[in-house]
Design an enzyme around this catalytic site. Structure first.
Site, mmCIF file in Angstrom:
data_model
loop_
_atom_site.group_PDB
_atom_site.id
_atom_site.type_symbol
_atom_site.label_atom_id
_atom_site.label_comp_id
_atom_site.label_asym_id
_atom_site.label_seq_id
_atom_site.Cartn_x
_atom_site.Cartn_y
_atom_site.Cartn_z
ATOM 1 N N GLU A 60 0.835 -1.206 0.000
ATOM 2 C CA GLU A 60 0.000 0.000 0.000
ATOM 3 C C GLU A 60 0.862 1.245 0.000
ATOM 4 O O GLU A 60 2.016 1.202 0.423
ATOM 5 C CB GLU A 60 -0.890 0.017 1.265
ATOM 6 N N LYS B 44 2.427 4.358 1.549
ATOM 7 C CA LYS B 44 2.625 4.861 2.914
ATOM 8 C C LYS B 44 2.414 6.366 2.815
ATOM 9 O O LYS B 44 3.296 7.109 2.374
ATOM 10 C CB LYS B 44 4.021 4.541 3.443
ATOM 11 N N ARG C 296 -2.110 9.734 11.525
ATOM 12 C CA ARG C 296 -3.036 8.639 11.743
ATOM 13 C C ARG C 296 -4.309 9.136 12.425
ATOM 14 O O ARG C 296 -4.244 9.908 13.373
ATOM 15 C CB ARG C 296 -2.359 7.602 12.630
ATOM 16 N N ARG D 133 -3.103 8.818 17.329
ATOM 17 C CA ARG D 133 -2.432 7.639 17.893
ATOM 18 C C ARG D 133 -1.958 7.929 19.309
ATOM 19 O O ARG D 133 -1.524 7.046 20.012
ATOM 20 C CB ARG D 133 -1.295 7.166 16.983
ATOM 21 N N GLU E 283 -5.144 6.912 7.553
ATOM 22 C CA GLU E 283 -4.142 7.978 7.476
ATOM 23 C C GLU E 283 -4.782 9.175 6.775
ATOM 24 O O GLU E 283 -5.328 9.044 5.671
ATOM 25 C CB GLU E 283 -2.915 7.478 6.690
ATOM 26 N N PHE F 144 -6.886 2.057 5.960
ATOM 27 C CA PHE F 144 -6.030 0.899 5.677
ATOM 28 C C PHE F 144 -6.288 -0.284 6.598
ATOM 29 O O PHE F 144 -5.732 -1.361 6.393
ATOM 30 C CB PHE F 144 -4.550 1.278 5.661
ATOM 31 N N ARG G 289 4.869 -3.078 17.686
ATOM 32 C CA ARG G 289 5.590 -2.830 16.435
ATOM 33 C C ARG G 289 5.859 -4.191 15.826
ATOM 34 O O ARG G 289 6.699 -4.935 16.335
ATOM 35 C CB ARG G 289 6.884 -2.066 16.721
ATOM 36 N N LYS H 230 7.493 -0.998 6.675
ATOM 37 C CA LYS H 230 7.539 0.205 5.847
ATOM 38 C C LYS H 230 8.808 0.197 5.020
ATOM 39 O O LYS H 230 9.870 -0.171 5.525
ATOM 40 C CB LYS H 230 7.434 1.458 6.699
HETATM 41 P P1 ATP Z 1 7.374 7.373 10.176
HETATM 42 O O1 ATP Z 1 8.024 8.298 11.147
HETATM 43 O O2 ATP Z 1 8.284 6.646 9.263
HETATM 44 O O3 ATP Z 1 6.139 7.937 9.541
HETATM 45 P P2 ATP Z 1 6.051 6.361 12.248
HETATM 46 O O4 ATP Z 1 6.985 6.169 13.378
HETATM 47 O O5 ATP Z 1 5.211 7.570 12.207
HETATM 48 O O6 ATP Z 1 6.855 6.223 10.962
HETATM 49 P P3 ATP Z 1 5.516 3.697 11.756
HETATM 50 O O7 ATP Z 1 4.821 2.701 12.561
HETATM 51 O O8 ATP Z 1 6.965 3.565 11.698
HETATM 52 O O9 ATP Z 1 5.107 5.132 12.228
HETATM 53 O O10 ATP Z 1 4.949 3.696 10.273
HETATM 54 C C1 ATP Z 1 3.621 3.470 10.113
HETATM 55 C C2 ATP Z 1 2.874 4.764 10.004
HETATM 56 O O11 ATP Z 1 2.643 5.057 8.663
HETATM 57 C C3 ATP Z 1 1.518 4.587 10.614
HETATM 58 O O12 ATP Z 1 1.530 5.009 11.944
HETATM 59 C C4 ATP Z 1 0.603 5.430 9.769
HETATM 60 O O13 ATP Z 1 0.415 6.670 10.393
HETATM 61 C C5 ATP Z 1 1.368 5.635 8.482
HETATM 62 N N1 ATP Z 1 0.748 5.025 7.295
HETATM 63 C C6 ATP Z 1 0.585 5.656 6.115
HETATM 64 N N2 ATP Z 1 0.019 4.848 5.204
HETATM 65 C C7 ATP Z 1 -0.205 3.650 5.807
HETATM 66 C C8 ATP Z 1 -0.754 2.418 5.380
HETATM 67 N N3 ATP Z 1 -1.197 2.230 4.128
HETATM 68 N N4 ATP Z 1 -0.806 1.414 6.286
HETATM 69 C C9 ATP Z 1 -0.354 1.571 7.551
HETATM 70 N N5 ATP Z 1 0.182 2.728 8.003
HETATM 71 C C10 ATP Z 1 0.265 3.758 7.148
#
Ligand code: ATP
Length: 559
Positions: free
Chosen positions: A250, A252, A257, A272, A302, A343, A419, A425
């Site tokens: 998907e 990102k 969130r 979150r 998101e 998502f 996690r 990702k």
């Molecule tokens: P980053 O700082 O890289 O954005 P993060 O620490 O905010 O990462 P991670 O758990 O590392 O959060 O990455 C997942 C985040 O990506 C999710 O918290 C969500 O907010 C975002 N996201 C965007 N698109 C998607 C998707 N298709 N599926 C799941 N999460 C997604």
């Protein structure tokens, strides 16, 4: 229960740096805790309600100083002097209460019920005379406190308990007290806490010592849960290796969130960080009402900003202010529109979806959402085992201004608060960390009165370790982005220690920073220093438990 007993527990806990000893001390305390004392579970972590409850004490160091002054009959100036000397308002309250106690006879007994009751009145106060009323509620407690009680009351008020326990310590102590440290029980306690986010509720069940009862803790629509987080992988090839073929890939999205709850006719939106942000996003409420079928559900989504004219997606920084701004909402809705990309689905029409395979959950999303691009839509997704197709999709996501892609195992369940290795990702190297501000320095000259240089920290388990000092990227004028003035206003109530121009700040404000390089450094407690860190955005949506960890810093350093 007498508050003295709790204060003695805090003292015993801070007497040892060892986690295991802390757990044992706490476990003994919990074992004999009466059912009616369940709310002490909140006090243990320095709060008065479960984490998601929005009613916060909101007491600054300045207000606490006034209350200490009144309760102990010491001039405010003298309290401030002691604070500068001792560096901890708790110790100041203890010392001054001791002095006072020598001259007056005191007979009140302070109970935990009284403490909770007074502290819970604080967020309810509104209108004229609020400050005075707050001071008198706190003074009432401090006046009947013994020195050690005063110490922990003051620390609770400013949100800096310093006993070194966290939610995880409480969970482990429950497992030790009621299940003999059984591994399975630890897991079940964690799952129950992740679903309910309420330690007192879980304590009620755990104290009966029945595993089966813990399993019954279920999601509740309208009550926020901790979301599932992703691990990072370097490229698509490694991603396939970890999640298997075929998998779902998907976009990102580079947004924030939003977890959307629907319960009968009510729609509630959470970040979150478990904060209710429904008021900030009236259009989302409308989209969900119009375009999503179902009586009750919890959607994981998101929100991503886009340009109204060109329809191009915008980076997170451009829309992040929508999360915090509580005024001009109608205007912001027009100037900073967002699209909701769904998502995941966690709950649907009375049934938890946590244990359903992702493939089934994603099908359900497509079934219940009427797709309306630039309003609400299922996330862009392909299901494939073909690496070439996956690479093309990844390129397309980047071209579309998104961060990269997520790769998801089709059979995996939804694990709140974890996690996981089945949702990955993939994004280009970005030299980008999410850190918390733990200190600052006041500026001079033109910048007098503002905090202008900020100490940043990463997380190592439950500790925050310094990793650098930052001053660039923040603006002098409000209209150009996040300003010194704005940041100073946010940080001032969080000051817990002052020395000359330097202040120590309670870890709360999370920011995204970029940097040029990571170096080893003995000057910071993490052992690393960021070269040229630069502010990019506030991350009001991100909880402290999810900021960049020391391990991640080490990995990036090695890269
Ligand atoms: P980053 O700082 O890289 O954005 P993060 O620490 O905010 O990462 P991670 O758990 O590392 O959060 O990455 C997942 C985040 O990506 C999710 O918290 C969500 O907010 C975002 N996201 C965007 N698109 C998607 C998707 N298709 N599926 C799941 N999460 C997604």
């Amino acid at each position: 229960m007498r508050y003295q007993k709790l204060a003695e527990l805090y003292e015993a806990l801070s007497g040892t740096p060892k986690r295991l000893e802390k757990t044992e001390i706490l476990s003994k305390f919990l074992k004999y805790l009466h059912e009616s004392d369940r709310e002490i579970l909140y006090l243990l972590l320095g709060s008065i309600y479960p984490e998601y409850n929005e009613k916060k004490m909101g007491i600054s160091s300045q207000l606490t100083i006034k209350a200490i002054s009144k309760a102990t009959g010491t001039e405010s100036r003298q309290v401030v002097r002691e604070w500068k000397n001792l560096g901890d308002l708790g110790e100041v309250a203890e010392k001054l209460t001791e002095h006072k106690k020598q001259s007056t006879l005191h007979s009140h007994i302070l109970t935990t019920e009284k403490v909770i009751s007074n502290l819970r009145k604080l967020p309810e106060l509104e209108g004229n005379g609020t400050v005075d009323k707050k001071i008198s509620l706190i003074t009432e407690l401090l006046t009947s406190a013994s020195p050690i009680e005063a110490k922990y009351l003051a620390r609770t008020l400013i949100g800096d308990l310093r006993v070194g326990i966290h939610e995880s310590t409480v969970r482990e102590a429950m497992s030790s007290a009621f299940f003999n440290k059984d591994k399975e029980a630890s897991k079940k306690i964690q799952e129950a806490v992740d679903k309910s986010n309420d330690l007192a509720d879980v304590f009620d069940i755990a104290r009966k010592g029945k595993l089966k009862e813990l399993e019954k803790v279920s999601l509740e629509v309208g009550k926020p849960i901790k979301v599932m987080l992703a691990q990072k992988v370097e490229d698509i090839k490694k991603g396939f290796k970890a999640v298997g073929k075929p998998c779902a890939i998907e976009y990102k999205y580079d947004g924030f969130r939003l977890i959307i709850h629907k319960k009968e006719d009510e729609i509630i939106l959470f970040t979150r960080r478990l904060e209710n942000v429904t008021k900030q996003f009236p259009e989302v409420v409308e989209y969900v009402k119009k375009y999503v079928k179902g009586k009750s559900f919890i959607l994981d989504t998101e929100a991503v900003g886009f340009d109204k004219k060109t329809k191009k997606y915008k980076p997170f920084q451009a829309v992040s202010q929508r999360i915090r701004r509580k005024y001009d909402i109608e205007k912001l809705k027009e100037t900073l529109p967002i699209e909701i990309n769904v998502f995941d689905i966690i709950y649907y029409n009375g049934m938890s979806q946590l244990n359903e395979p992702f493939e089934k959950r994603t099908k359900l999303i497509k079934k219940i959402i009427e797709k309306h691009p630039y309003k609400i839509t299922p996330s862009k997704q392909i299901i494939t085992k073909d690496e070439k197709k996956a690479e093309e999709f990844y390129k397309k996501a980047l071209k579309d201004n998104q961060e990269g892609v997520m790769m998801k195992n089709l059979q995996a369940v939804y694990q709140p608060g974890s996690r996981v290795g089945h949702m990955l990702k993939v994004k280009p190297e970005d030299r980008d960390f999410d850190l918390v501000i733990t200190g600052a320095e006041y500026g001079t000259g033109k910048r007098f009165g503002w905090l202008t240089s900020f100490i940043l920290s990463c997380r190592d388990k439950n500790n925050f370790l310094e990793i650098g000092k930052m001053g660039t990227g923040i603006k002098e004028k409000e209209e150009h982005g996040v300003s010194f003035n704005e940041l100073t206003k946010e940080l001032k109530p969080l000051i817990i220690k002052e020395k000359g121009r330097s202040v120590t700040i309670k870890p709360k404000i999370v920011i995204a920073v970029t940097y040029q390089e990571i170096q080893k450094s003995p000057n910071y407690s993490s052992g690393f220093a960021l070269r040229f860190p630069r502010f990019t955005a506030l991350r009001p949506d991100k909880p402290l438990s999810e900021i960049t960890t020391l391990n991640e810093v080490k990995k990036e350093f090695e890269r």
